[in-house]
Design an enzyme around this catalytic site. Structure first.
Site, PDB file in Angstrom:
ATOM      1  NE  ARG A 121      15.763  15.023  18.584  1.00 58.02           N
ATOM      2  CZ  ARG A 121      16.881  15.440  18.012  1.00 58.02           C
ATOM      3  NH1 ARG A 121      16.848  16.418  17.118  1.00 58.02           N
ATOM      4  NH2 ARG A 121      18.037  14.901  18.324  1.00 58.02           N
ATOM      5  CD  GLU A 158      34.010  11.291  19.659  1.00 54.24           C
ATOM      6  OE1 GLU A 158      34.772  10.398  19.236  1.00 54.24           O
ATOM      7  OE2 GLU A 158      32.857  11.476  19.219  1.00 54.24           O
TER       8      GLU A 158
END
Length: 261
Positions: A121, A158
């Site tokens: 984006r 993560e």
């Protein structure tokens, strides 16, 4: 209806309640957070003060419009995620233009040569900003997306790692770059973009995002968001540990929409 006041700026805003009581509305607050605590003495004439007040009022209107145009979708793309959907912002031509204009007004006089957009984006907001300030646009892409020779930077997720890539020769040593993305949460991609550009001798002036979110582990920790016009350096921020700014080093971050802390 919900009325919110900002004690520092004396600005208040009223917005209609969000249709879903589980997710509070975005709150429109216009403010600039100055990191230097030294009070500023005004030497402006009454005419200049009037002009500045008019400009601040215009910023209030634009920020509120941007806030109302962003949709929050719970449990997407997986349970526990609050997805900030900017596609509704892109459908609102005024809000989209306001978003680009706020960035352009900040960077048009900063002698920036490069606007680096983070996939995906960042590709939406980066090109119009680059065109408006007279800079080139450089896409920072995921692995195996660019056809030419690339330089890459690995960063941690993560669970596992990922890479960001840029074409060799897209930027030159000594150029001044702005890194743009729609949102910062963990800060991994922005941190990788900074390292990638600095490795080839580019000076990163600043990172900029439409939205900043705290790292949330579940929906129960969701905090209402505020709309703010601010710039902070991680090294000068207070109580910001544990969010995406940790990965930006000493680079400043300019955001329009900031999540609660």
């Amino acid at each position: 209806m919900r009325v919110v006041c900002c004690s520092n700026s004396g600005v208040s805003a009223t917005l209609p309640s969000f249709p879903c009581p589980r997710f509070p509305p975005l709150i429109a607050i216009s403010s600039i957070r100055f990191l230097n605590s030294t009070p500023l003495r005004s030497t402006a004439s009454p005419r200049q003060v009037t002009r500045m007040a008019s400009k601040n009022a215009q910023q209030d209107t634009r920020l509120a419009r941007i806030a109302s145009a962003i949709r929050v979708i719970p449990d997407f793309p997986k349970p526990g995620i609050l997805f900030q959907d900017i596609t509704t912002l892109l459908l609102d031509t005024k809000a989209f233009k306001d978003t680009v204009d706020l960035f352009v007004e900040r960077y048009r006089d900063q002698n920036i040569n490069v606007v680096a957009g983070v996939e995906a984006r960042g590709f939406i907001f980066g090109p119009p900003i680059a065109l408006a300030i007279g800079a080139k646009f450089v896409p920072m892409r995921k692995p195996n997306k660019l056809p030419g020779e690339v330089i890459s930077e690995e960063y941690s997720l993560e669970y596992g790692t990922d890479k960001m890539e840029m074409h060799v020769g897209a930027v030159q040593p000594g150029e001044r770059a702005l890194i743009i993305d729609d949102l910062i949460a963990t800060g991994g991609t922005l941190g990788a973009a900074i390292k990638l550009l600095e490795r080839v001798g580019v000076h990163v002036v600043e990172c900029a995002c439409v939205i900043e979110l705290p790292e949330l582990k579940d929906l129960n920790n969701y905090i209402p968001m505020t709309i703010t016009w601010c710039i902070e350096k991680l090294t000068d921020s207070i109580n910001m540990k544990g969010n995406g700014r940790d990965r930006l080093g000493d680079k400043s971050l300019f955001v329009l929409i900031k999540g609660g802390a």
